[in-house]
Design a protein around this motif. Structure first.
Motif, short mmCIF file in Angstrom:
data_model
loop_
_atom_site.label_atom_id
_atom_site.label_comp_id
_atom_site.label_asym_id
_atom_site.label_seq_id
_atom_site.Cartn_x
_atom_site.Cartn_y
_atom_site.Cartn_z
N ALA A 112 0.86 -1.19 0.00
CA ALA A 112 0.00 0.00 0.00
C ALA A 112 0.89 1.24 0.00
CB ALA A 112 -0.91 0.00 1.22
N PRO A 113 1.17 1.80 -1.18
CA PRO A 113 2.13 2.90 -1.24
C PRO A 113 1.75 4.11 -0.40
CG PRO A 113 1.13 2.44 -3.39
CD PRO A 113 0.68 1.38 -2.49
N HIS A 114 0.42 4.36 -0.19
CA HIS A 114 0.06 5.57 0.55
C HIS A 114 0.54 5.50 2.00
CE1 HIS A 114 -3.36 2.87 1.36
NE2 HIS A 114 -3.44 3.50 2.51
N LEU A 115 0.77 4.26 2.49
CA LEU A 115 1.25 4.15 3.86
C LEU A 115 2.69 4.65 4.00
CD1 LEU A 115 -0.22 0.82 5.25
CD2 LEU A 115 -0.90 3.15 5.75
N TYR A 116 3.46 4.60 2.90
CA TYR A 116 4.81 5.16 2.97
C TYR A 116 4.74 6.64 3.32
CZ TYR A 116 6.92 0.94 1.00
OH TYR A 116 7.35 -0.33 0.81
N LEU A 117 3.69 7.30 2.82
CA LEU A 117 3.50 8.72 3.12
C LEU A 117 3.29 8.92 4.62
CD1 LEU A 117 3.40 11.21 1.32
CD2 LEU A 117 0.92 11.05 1.36
N THR A 118 2.42 8.06 5.20
CA THR A 118 2.20 8.14 6.64
C THR A 118 3.50 7.90 7.40
OG1 THR A 118 0.01 7.25 6.25
CG2 THR A 118 0.77 7.26 8.51
N ALA A 119 4.29 6.93 6.91
CA ALA A 119 5.57 6.65 7.55
C ALA A 119 6.48 7.86 7.46
CB ALA A 119 6.22 5.44 6.90
N ALA A 120 6.46 8.52 6.29
CA ALA A 120 7.31 9.69 6.11
C ALA A 120 6.87 10.81 7.04
CB ALA A 120 7.26 10.14 4.66
N ILE A 121 5.53 11.00 7.19
CA ILE A 121 5.04 12.03 8.11
C ILE A 121 5.54 11.73 9.51
CG2 ILE A 121 2.98 13.00 9.19
CD1 ILE A 121 1.50 12.52 6.61
N ALA A 122 5.45 10.44 9.91
CA ALA A 122 5.90 10.07 11.25
C ALA A 122 7.38 10.37 11.41
CB ALA A 122 5.63 8.59 11.50
N ALA A 123 8.18 10.04 10.38
CA ALA A 123 9.62 10.22 10.51
C ALA A 123 9.99 11.70 10.55
CB ALA A 123 10.33 9.53 9.34
N ILE A 124 9.43 12.48 9.63
CA ILE A 124 9.87 13.87 9.52
C ILE A 124 9.23 14.73 10.60
CG2 ILE A 124 9.85 15.91 8.05
CD1 ILE A 124 9.96 13.93 5.66
N PHE A 125 7.89 14.62 10.71
CA PHE A 125 7.20 15.51 11.62
C PHE A 125 7.42 15.10 13.08
CE2 PHE A 125 3.35 16.89 13.87
CZ PHE A 125 3.45 18.24 13.65
N LYS A 126 7.18 13.81 13.35
CA LYS A 126 7.18 13.39 14.76
C LYS A 126 8.57 13.12 15.29
CE LYS A 126 2.63 11.40 14.51
NZ LYS A 126 1.99 10.15 14.10
N ALA A 127 9.47 12.60 14.43
CA ALA A 127 10.79 12.25 14.95
C ALA A 127 11.78 13.40 14.81
CB ALA A 127 11.32 11.01 14.25
N LEU A 128 11.48 14.39 13.96
CA LEU A 128 12.43 15.50 13.82
C LEU A 128 11.86 16.81 14.33
CD1 LEU A 128 14.03 14.78 10.32
CD2 LEU A 128 15.12 14.65 12.57
N ILE A 129 10.75 17.25 13.72
CA ILE A 129 10.28 18.61 13.99
C ILE A 129 9.77 18.75 15.42
CG2 ILE A 129 8.65 20.39 13.28
CD1 ILE A 129 8.80 19.26 10.48
N ILE A 130 8.91 17.81 15.83
CA ILE A 130 8.31 17.93 17.16
C ILE A 130 9.37 17.87 18.27
CG2 ILE A 130 6.85 16.69 18.81
CD1 ILE A 130 5.16 18.23 17.02
N PRO A 131 10.26 16.86 18.27
CA PRO A 131 11.27 16.85 19.34
C PRO A 131 12.11 18.11 19.32
CG PRO A 131 11.23 14.75 18.23
CD PRO A 131 10.36 15.66 17.44
N PHE A 132 12.43 18.60 18.12
CA PHE A 132 13.23 19.81 18.03
C PHE A 132 12.51 20.98 18.68
CE2 PHE A 132 14.32 23.74 15.83
CZ PHE A 132 15.68 23.78 16.04
N SER A 133 11.22 21.16 18.35
CA SER A 133 10.52 22.31 18.93
C SER A 133 10.31 22.13 20.43
CB SER A 133 9.20 22.59 18.21
OG SER A 133 8.77 21.50 17.49
#
Lengths: 482, 220
Positions: B56-77
């Motif tokens: 299911a390719p659309h799930l890669y998008l969810t994974a990317a959101i998790a990686a970029i937003f939750k693992a990078l941006i949120i901890p940083f802020s």
């Protein structure tokens, strides 16, 4: 015909969305209030068109007999509230409690809220409905915290935390519903669309539906304000701008209730699943009695009526939990009457608080002498909400009680007890506020009274004579609800 | 091969659950943020694995959101926020670590008992994933209840939300997963990146919610 319908239901979501952007770009607050008003009015007119257009299905939005009731009610109150909000905001700007920047933000959020609520009511699938309810929660959180006083921030924080937890539980329930439907309906959208879900419900795994309903009931029930998940509601009503209190009580609680009702229908359609009624009856009665007791010790006028909203949502949940044509009819009627009456009360209360410069009940005395229009409107509203004849709420409460007596006499005892308790509490508070030696006014306010009169006369009309069209319409919906 | 695929999915979901336990007893804010980053990374891996397994390719998008937003941006802020507010101090834990952990274990057992029989007929992959997901959701709730500090409550909420994304990704072919994860990210972004924390900062000079409790005194 179907193209017409698409236009109408799209307009119901589209007009508020466009208006939200327009008011966000408009710096002059009077002009943005007018845009706000026109957009809400246009949305209401489009909602009325739904009566004429044959309901059809397809796409992301759909219309059936059940959601027309909610849509018309919510766009009507959305419209009258925008009329009221214009005069309320004028006063807040003059007294400096809000800046023009705040108001710009407020109007944008108001239209976003309308958009989200219409989307939640019209959404044809359970996922989209969830997203819409989440957006509606977010916009109201931001509006509740708008005054930025410590109390307002605390209220907004509490609302955010409890609301998000509720929303999260509801999502878990939604996922479970999908998982229950997926083996039958196959992967993809079909397993989330209301119409296919309803037609195939008897084949779903009942145990999965049971677990899902518990999560959905607790999740969306938090947003309905049912005890014991009601803690956010009084604070959010008391600390936000009053038009928002009116919208919260009159509309947002109904939207969450609509979600619960849809899932209740789904469970009723599956014979092997638990009957959802008893759970709703228990939560409803708990809310009614808890709120009725709490009414006695309120010192804040908006908090008082917020608890009264919990009480009435309890009655409505109880009526729908009882089920059957009569109780469902009573529940629908009560929901409509409560929305109209409670928002009318909040309209008067907002201006009263502005005139008196306080929300403390102890400092509000003799309103009928010093502010006859506001005072008597409050009296009329409270008389309606406690269920005195000949007003509409008397009718609906009478129907709820009599249908309960006919089917479950034992349940009628706590129901009547709760109603009487609330009756006494509100009457007690009302006499103090409305009569006696008037307290000093802090300022003048150019109140726009016609939304109050419009709502109250509709309630009076429903109490005296309910047009046969409305009766058959509600009866159809009641049958649909099972 | 099939079995191995399922095992990897279960290992990832189990790791997410273990990380939730780590969040439960961590009593320093900076440590909490680090563990949350780990939580988000594991979630992202888990969702990506689901995307591969379900094709299911659309799930890669969810994974990317998790990686970029939750693992990078949120901890940083969040790190930025706690630095600005000067609150690297210890978080008080209501009720004590031992009891909280016991309640946590009880909640995991509860979710297994509730979910496994109900999903008996479902796909073996989503079946255990949904039980793990419920456990993560409940642990997130527990964390929100036991913490008094606004930042750790938000982290509790975000770990809860990770559990929901895991459940949504695990449900075979569920549509709207991407939309739902975006909606959640907006919700969190609104709250985390500023408004509340900075407004609370304006009024109280710190983000301890017991300050808010004090405000409540004397009101009916």
């Amino acid at each position: 015909m179907s193209s017409d319908l698409f236009m109408v239901s799209n307009a119901l979501v589209g007009i508020p969305a466009v208006a939200a952007i327009a008011v966000a770009l408009e710096p002059a607050y009077r002009r943005s209030a007018i845009i706000n008003l026109c957009a809400s009015g246009a949305t209401f007119l489009f909602a009325l068109v739904l009566f004429v257009v044959e309901p059809e299905r397809g796409g992301y939005l759909f219309v059936d007999d059940l959601n027309i009731v909610f849509i018309v009610l919510s766009t009507f109150i959305g419209f009258t509230t925008s009329v009221y909000s214009a005069s309320y905001i004028d006063h807040e700007i003059e007294t400096g409690r809000l800046t023009t920047r705040n108001v710009r933000f407020y109007h944008a959020m108001y239209q976003s809220l309308m958009c989200a609520m219409n989307l939640a009511l019209l959404a044809s699938n359970i996922g989209l409905m969830w997203v819409a309810v989440e957006v509606a929660t977010l916009t109201t959180v931001l509006m509740v915290g708008m005054y930025r006083t410590p109390h307002a921030l605390e209220a907004a924080w509490k609302y955010f935390i409890l609301g998000s937890v509720g929303i999260a539980l509801a999502l878990f329930g939604t996922i479970l519903i999908y998982m229950a439907a997926e083996p039958v309906l196959g992967q993809g959208y079909d397993a989330m669309v209301w119409t296919t879900l309803m037609s195939q419900a008897p084949q779903f795994n009942p145990r999965m539906l049971n677990v899902a309903f518990v999560f959905l009931m607790l999740g969306y029930g938090t947003k309905v304000g049912l005890a014991p998940m009601h803690a956010w509601l009084p604070d959010a009503h008391a600390e936000g701008p009053t038009p928002i209190s009116a919208v919260l009580s009159g509309l947002l609680l109904n939207v969450a209730l609509y979600a619960v009702l849809r899932f209740k229908m789904l469970l009723t359609a599956n014979a092997a699943a638990i009957t959802p009624g008893p759970l709703m009856i228990t939560l409803g009665l708990a809310s009614l009695i808890m709120a009725a007791f709490m009414l006695y010790r309120r010192g804040d006028i908006k908090r008082l009526f917020a608890y009264s909203s919990i009480e009435h949502m309890g009655i409505i949940a109880f009526a729908f939990g009882m089920g059957g044509p009569l109780a469902n009819f009573a529940g629908l009627l009560h929901m409509t009457m409560h929305s109209l009456t409670k928002s009318a009360i909040f309209f008067s209360v907002g201006h009263i608080a502005q005139v008196k410069g306080t929300q403390r009940i102890a400092d509000i005395r003799g309103l009928t002498q010093s502010q006859p229009a506001l005072g008597w409107s409050l009296v009329a509203g409270v008389v309606a909400i406690i269920g005195l004849p000949p007003l509409g709420i008397f009718m609906s409460e009478f129907l709820v009680v009599s249908s309960t007596f006919a089917r479950q006499p034992l349940l009628a005892i706590p129901l009547v007890f709760g109603l009487l308790l609330a009756f006494g509490a509100l009457l007690l508070r009302l006499t103090g506020m409305a009569f006696g030696e008037p307290s000093r006014d802090q300022g003048e306010v150019k109140a726009s009274m016609w939304p109050v009169y419009a709502h109250l006369s509709l309630v009076l009309l429903a109490g005296i004579y309910l047009p046969s069209h409305v009766v058959t319409w509600f009866q159809n919906v009641a049958r649909l609800l099972g | 091969m099939e079995l191995l695929t399922i095992d990897i999915a279960h290992v990832l979901a189990g790791a997410l659950l273990l990380t939730s336990f780590m969040l439960l007893y961590q009593d320093r804010l900076s440590g909490l943020i680090n563990i949350y980053t780990l939580h988000a990374v594991i979630l992202s891996l888990s969702v990506a694995w689901q995307a591969y397994y379900q094709d299911a390719p659309h799930l890669y998008l969810t994974a990317a959101i998790a990686a970029i937003f939750k693992a990078l941006i949120i901890p940083f802020s969040l790190r930025h926020i706690i630095k600005r507010l000067r609150i690297h101090r210890t978080v008080e834990v209501v009720g004590g670590v031992g009891i909280t952990m016991l309640i946590g274990i009880f909640l995991v057992a509860l979710s297994l008992v509730v979910m496994l029989p109900a999903t008996a007929s479902a796909d073996p992959l989503s079946r255990e994933d949904i039980a793990f997901a419920l456990a993560i959701v409940l642990l997130g709730l527990l964390m929100m209840v036991t913490r008094r500090n606004a930042v750790s409550q938000i982290i509790g909420f975000m770990s809860l939300e990770n559990g929901l994304v895991l459940a949504a990704a695990g449900a075979n072919g569920m549509p709207l997963v991407v939309e739902i994860s975006v909606a959640f990210s907006i919700l969190i972004a609104f709250i985390v990146i500023g408004i509340f924390l900075f407004r609370i900062r304006e009024r109280f000079d710190n983000v301890d919610l017991s300050e808010l409790d004090r405000v409540r005194g004397g009101r009916s």
